[in-house]
Design a protein around this motif. Structure first.
Motif, PDB file in Angstrom:
ATOM      1  N   HIS A  72      45.675  11.826  79.847  1.00  0.00           N
ATOM      2  CA  HIS A  72      45.483  12.566  78.597  1.00  0.00           C
ATOM      3  C   HIS A  72      44.018  12.907  78.343  1.00  0.00           C
ATOM      4  CE1 HIS A  72      44.724   8.363  77.645  1.00  0.00           C
ATOM      5  NE2 HIS A  72      44.015   8.764  76.588  1.00  0.00           N
ATOM      6  N   MET A  73      43.116  12.445  79.234  1.00  0.00           N
ATOM      7  CA  MET A  73      41.692  12.689  79.021  1.00  0.00           C
ATOM      8  C   MET A  73      41.180  13.802  79.916  1.00  0.00           C
ATOM      9  SD  MET A  73      39.874   8.960  78.750  1.00  0.00           S
ATOM     10  CE  MET A  73      40.317   7.758  77.504  1.00  0.00           C
ATOM     11  N   THR A  74      40.061  14.363  79.509  1.00  0.00           N
ATOM     12  CA  THR A  74      39.378  15.364  80.325  1.00  0.00           C
ATOM     13  C   THR A  74      38.597  14.673  81.441  1.00  0.00           C
ATOM     14  OG1 THR A  74      37.387  15.258  78.966  1.00  0.00           O
ATOM     15  CG2 THR A  74      39.087  16.864  78.313  1.00  0.00           C
ATOM     16  N   VAL A  75      37.997  15.492  82.303  1.00  0.00           N
ATOM     17  CA  VAL A  75      37.123  14.969  83.345  1.00  0.00           C
ATOM     18  C   VAL A  75      35.981  14.181  82.718  1.00  0.00           C
ATOM     19  CG1 VAL A  75      35.467  15.635  85.140  1.00  0.00           C
ATOM     20  CG2 VAL A  75      37.717  16.755  85.025  1.00  0.00           C
ATOM     21  N   LEU A  76      35.366  14.747  81.681  1.00  0.00           N
ATOM     22  CA  LEU A  76      34.267  14.067  80.997  1.00  0.00           C
ATOM     23  C   LEU A  76      34.738  12.740  80.397  1.00  0.00           C
ATOM     24  CD1 LEU A  76      31.387  13.978  79.834  1.00  0.00           C
ATOM     25  CD2 LEU A  76      32.214  15.337  77.894  1.00  0.00           C
ATOM     26  N   ASP A 130      45.134  18.890  85.706  1.00  0.00           N
ATOM     27  CA  ASP A 130      45.016  20.264  86.210  1.00  0.00           C
ATOM     28  C   ASP A 130      44.173  20.340  87.485  1.00  0.00           C
ATOM     29  OD1 ASP A 130      46.491  21.179  84.054  1.00  0.00           O
ATOM     30  OD2 ASP A 130      44.710  21.524  82.807  1.00  0.00           O
ATOM     31  N   LEU A 131      43.800  19.198  88.039  1.00  0.00           N
ATOM     32  CA  LEU A 131      42.935  19.173  89.215  1.00  0.00           C
ATOM     33  C   LEU A 131      43.728  18.920  90.493  1.00  0.00           C
ATOM     34  CD1 LEU A 131      39.997  16.942  87.859  1.00  0.00           C
ATOM     35  CD2 LEU A 131      40.216  19.435  87.752  1.00  0.00           C
ATOM     36  N   SER A 132      43.125  19.279  91.619  1.00  0.00           N
ATOM     37  CA  SER A 132      43.723  18.978  92.926  1.00  0.00           C
ATOM     38  C   SER A 132      43.517  17.497  93.239  1.00  0.00           C
ATOM     39  CB  SER A 132      43.063  19.824  94.012  1.00  0.00           C
ATOM     40  OG  SER A 132      41.709  19.416  94.200  1.00  0.00           O
ATOM     41  N   GLY A 133      44.191  17.034  94.281  1.00  0.00           N
ATOM     42  CA  GLY A 133      44.055  15.632  94.674  1.00  0.00           C
ATOM     43  C   GLY A 133      42.622  15.273  95.023  1.00  0.00           C
ATOM     44  N   GLY A 134      41.944  16.158  95.771  1.00  0.00           N
ATOM     45  CA  GLY A 134      40.557  15.896  96.132  1.00  0.00           C
ATOM     46  C   GLY A 134      39.648  15.852  94.919  1.00  0.00           C
ATOM     47  N   GLN A 135      39.881  16.754  93.955  1.00  0.00           N
ATOM     48  CA  GLN A 135      39.084  16.744  92.731  1.00  0.00           C
ATOM     49  C   GLN A 135      39.328  15.489  91.913  1.00  0.00           C
ATOM     50  OE1 GLN A 135      40.487  20.543  91.280  1.00  0.00           O
ATOM     51  NE2 GLN A 135      38.530  21.551  91.748  1.00  0.00           N
ATOM     52  N   ARG A 136      40.582  15.045  91.844  1.00  0.00           N
ATOM     53  CA  ARG A 136      40.887  13.819  91.096  1.00  0.00           C
ATOM     54  C   ARG A 136      40.191  12.612  91.709  1.00  0.00           C
ATOM     55  NH1 ARG A 136      47.353  14.099  89.505  1.00  0.00           N
ATOM     56  NH2 ARG A 136      47.374  16.318  88.940  1.00  0.00           N
ATOM     57  N   GLN A 137      40.174  12.556  93.037  1.00  0.00           N
ATOM     58  CA  GLN A 137      39.511  11.411  93.661  1.00  0.00           C
ATOM     59  C   GLN A 137      38.002  11.470  93.454  1.00  0.00           C
ATOM     60  OE1 GLN A 137      39.819   8.410  94.033  1.00  0.00           O
ATOM     61  NE2 GLN A 137      41.282   8.311  95.721  1.00  0.00           N
ATOM     62  N   ARG A 138      37.440  12.669  93.382  1.00  0.00           N
ATOM     63  CA  ARG A 138      36.016  12.793  93.040  1.00  0.00           C
ATOM     64  C   ARG A 138      35.754  12.306  91.613  1.00  0.00           C
ATOM     65  NH1 ARG A 138      36.625  17.400  96.416  1.00  0.00           N
ATOM     66  NH2 ARG A 138      34.996  17.525  98.032  1.00  0.00           N
ATOM     67  N   MET A 162      26.591  16.191  91.706  1.00  0.00           N
ATOM     68  CA  MET A 162      26.620  15.498  92.999  1.00  0.00           C
ATOM     69  C   MET A 162      27.985  15.610  93.666  1.00  0.00           C
ATOM     70  SD  MET A 162      24.674  11.869  92.378  1.00  0.00           S
ATOM     71  CE  MET A 162      23.264  11.743  91.284  1.00  0.00           C
ATOM     72  N   LEU A 163      29.037  15.631  92.850  1.00  0.00           N
ATOM     73  CA  LEU A 163      30.402  15.593  93.366  1.00  0.00           C
ATOM     74  C   LEU A 163      31.053  16.977  93.453  1.00  0.00           C
ATOM     75  CD1 LEU A 163      31.493  12.460  91.332  1.00  0.00           C
ATOM     76  CD2 LEU A 163      31.328  12.573  93.822  1.00  0.00           C
ATOM     77  N   ASN A 164      30.245  18.022  93.292  1.00  0.00           N
ATOM     78  CA  ASN A 164      30.759  19.402  93.364  1.00  0.00           C
ATOM     79  C   ASN A 164      31.867  19.657  92.344  1.00  0.00           C
ATOM     80  OD1 ASN A 164      29.089  20.152  95.635  1.00  0.00           O
ATOM     81  ND2 ASN A 164      30.460  18.948  96.923  1.00  0.00           N
ATOM     82  N   LEU A 165      31.662  19.140  91.124  1.00  0.00           N
ATOM     83  CA  LEU A 165      32.639  19.322  90.046  1.00  0.00           C
ATOM     84  C   LEU A 165      32.019  20.003  88.830  1.00  0.00           C
ATOM     85  CD1 LEU A 165      34.403  15.819  90.149  1.00  0.00           C
ATOM     86  CD2 LEU A 165      35.366  17.984  90.950  1.00  0.00           C
ATOM     87  N   SER A 166      30.827  20.553  88.970  1.00  0.00           N
ATOM     88  CA  SER A 166      30.160  21.168  87.819  1.00  0.00           C
ATOM     89  C   SER A 166      31.040  22.236  87.182  1.00  0.00           C
ATOM     90  CB  SER A 166      28.833  21.799  88.258  1.00  0.00           C
ATOM     91  OG  SER A 166      27.920  20.804  88.660  1.00  0.00           O
ATOM     92  N   GLY A 167      31.091  22.225  85.838  1.00  0.00           N
ATOM     93  CA  GLY A 167      31.894  23.184  85.099  1.00  0.00           C
ATOM     94  C   GLY A 167      33.304  22.737  84.806  1.00  0.00           C
ATOM     95  N   LEU A 168      33.672  21.574  85.324  1.00  0.00           N
ATOM     96  CA  LEU A 168      35.051  21.091  85.129  1.00  0.00           C
ATOM     97  C   LEU A 168      35.131  19.967  84.101  1.00  0.00           C
ATOM     98  CD1 LEU A 168      36.379  20.980  88.820  1.00  0.00           C
ATOM     99  CD2 LEU A 168      36.566  22.828  87.158  1.00  0.00           C
ATOM    100  N   GLU A 169      34.028  19.665  83.397  1.00  0.00           N
ATOM    101  CA  GLU A 169      34.015  18.481  82.537  1.00  0.00           C
ATOM    102  C   GLU A 169      35.041  18.528  81.411  1.00  0.00           C
ATOM    103  OE1 GLU A 169      29.990  20.565  81.758  1.00  0.00           O
ATOM    104  OE2 GLU A 169      31.498  20.488  83.358  1.00  0.00           O
ATOM    105  N   ASP A 170      35.420  19.719  80.956  1.00  0.00           N
ATOM    106  CA  ASP A 170      36.362  19.818  79.841  1.00  0.00           C
ATOM    107  C   ASP A 170      37.798  20.076  80.290  1.00  0.00           C
ATOM    108  OD1 ASP A 170      34.355  19.423  77.905  1.00  0.00           O
ATOM    109  OD2 ASP A 170      33.749  21.529  78.066  1.00  0.00           O
ATOM    110  N   ARG A 171      38.026  20.025  81.589  1.00  0.00           N
ATOM    111  CA  ARG A 171      39.370  20.265  82.106  1.00  0.00           C
ATOM    112  C   ARG A 171      40.149  18.950  82.151  1.00  0.00           C
ATOM    113  NH1 ARG A 171      40.165  23.957  87.384  1.00  0.00           N
ATOM    114  NH2 ARG A 171      38.947  25.299  85.999  1.00  0.00           N
TER     115      ARG A 171
END
Length: 368
Positions: free
Chosen positions: A94-98, A138-146, A125-134
């Motif tokens: 239920h939380m955002t990336v941030l 809604d992320l891919s598996g690789g993004q979630r693990q990052r 560092m983790l190539n996730l810039s701009g995704l903090e409010d997502r």
């Protein structure tokens, strides 16, 4: 070691398990600050139990655990000053990336603006810039693990524990994250213990590899040490040397010894350049499929094969093409040997298996 000489981790005579079942049987392990250690083993060997016991999620039966000189055996996980990344991500859906990455900081009372700053640095560092409010859903598996990795790193741990964090990802993302985790560890300087069943992952990421078998450490050393000089038949086969040949080590006229196996016309003399000669008697030699090659069935050492080698005559039984080379199954003197070779050979064709003595891992037959 750090400036004060204290290891990041000291585990001594550790036993642990579940209920009355003992899983770990007297494990000793030391890691220096900034060192990356991979714990490698098959399912059920105790590697995850060891990691969870260090983290505090599993209670030790006996033994000691010290982190940077501090005895933590009686402390809960949140008091041990370690961060852990799980195979299942373990993110708040239920939380955002941030929200996820800053969760540990918020629990520690860090001010909101500082949380956003620290998380912003990690996102870059983790190539996730701009995704903090997502939302993480809604992320891919690789993004979630990052994100899970970023959450662990946000509290600036001195020790990071990784429990098979890449095993749920596809091959390409796994390779990317393998590189990124190692680069971050080099950059930030934390010690890391990474549990995996993936041999290549352990060998390419770790400063030292720990190989576990049935709750004990079978061997520990640099990737080169454990791969090139396995300490036991178990380690040799676990690291890919699955071919085996029984030899008799025989004294030779004029001194020295030779290796004699079924199918060999004469013993192959042991060369001193390959290290100390094995003692006379029955031995078992293990080798990897890429250590051997195929040659003519009547070839002899020194002819299309190194002089310090053996040639076993055989017949091609199976052939597969995984890409870049062929993988052959060869019936040689009643043995089935797996050999990688660049050349094409017909099924049923007579061949010689050329095997340099320097590529053999030899153990007394009594150790089998």
């Amino acid at each position: 070691m750090g400036g004060d000489g204290r290891p990041a981790i000291e585990v001594e005579r550790l036993t642990a398990g579940y209920g009355s079942t003992k899983i770990l049987h007297g494990v000793d392990l030391t890691a220096a600050p900034g060192e990356f250690i991979a714990i490698l083993g098959s399912s059920g060997c105790g590697k995850t139990t060891l990691l969870r016991t260090i983290a505090g999620f599993q209670k030790a039966f006996s033994g000691s655990i010290r982190l940077f000189g501090k005895d933590v055996a009686g402390l809960p996980p949140e008091k041990r000053g370690v961060a852990m990344v799980f195979q299942s991500y373990a993110l708040w859906p239920h939380m955002t990336v941030l929200g996820n990455m800053g969760y540990g900081l918020r629990l520690r009372g860090v001010e909101r603006g500082e949380i956003r700053r620290r998380v912003g640095d990690l996102l870059a560092m983790l190539n996730l810039s701009g995704l903090e409010d997502r939302k993480v859903t809604d992320l891919s598996g690789g993004q979630r693990q990052r994100v899970a990795l970023g959450r662990a790193l946000a509290i600036e741990p001195s020790l990071l524990l990784l429990d098979e964090p890449l095993s749920n990802l596809d091959a390409k993302v796994r390779l990317q994250l393998r590189y990124e985790i190692k680069a971050l560890q080099n950059r930030l300087g934390f010690a890391a213990i990474h549990v995996t069943h993936d041999r290549e992952e352990a060998m390419t990421m770790a400063d030292r590899v720990v190989i576990m078998d049935q709750g004990r450490i079978a061997q520990m050393g640099t990737p080169e040490e454990v791969y090139d000089r396995p300490a036991s038949p178990f380690v040799a086969t676990f690291l890919g040397a699955e071919n085996r040949i029984e030899f008799d080590v025989l004294p030779q006229t004029g001194g020295g010894v030779g290796l004699q196996a079924v199918g060999m016309a004469r013993p192959a003399p042991w060369s001193g350049e390959h290290g100390a000669a094995p003692a006379a008697g029955a031995v078992t030699a293990f080798f990897r499929e890429e250590a051997a090659s195929l040659t003519a069935a009547d070839a002899t050492p020194g002819q299309d094969c190194p002089a310090a080698a053996i040639v076993l005559p055989g017949v091609v039984a199976t052939r597969a093409y995984p890409g870049g080379h062929y993988r052959y199954g060869v019936d040689a003197g009643g043995r089935h040997l797996s050999v990688k070779d660049a050349g094409y050979h017909e099924l049923g064709a007579p061949v010689g298996v050329c095997l340099p003595l320097s590529r053999l891992h030899i153990f007394p037959a009594a150790t089998q």
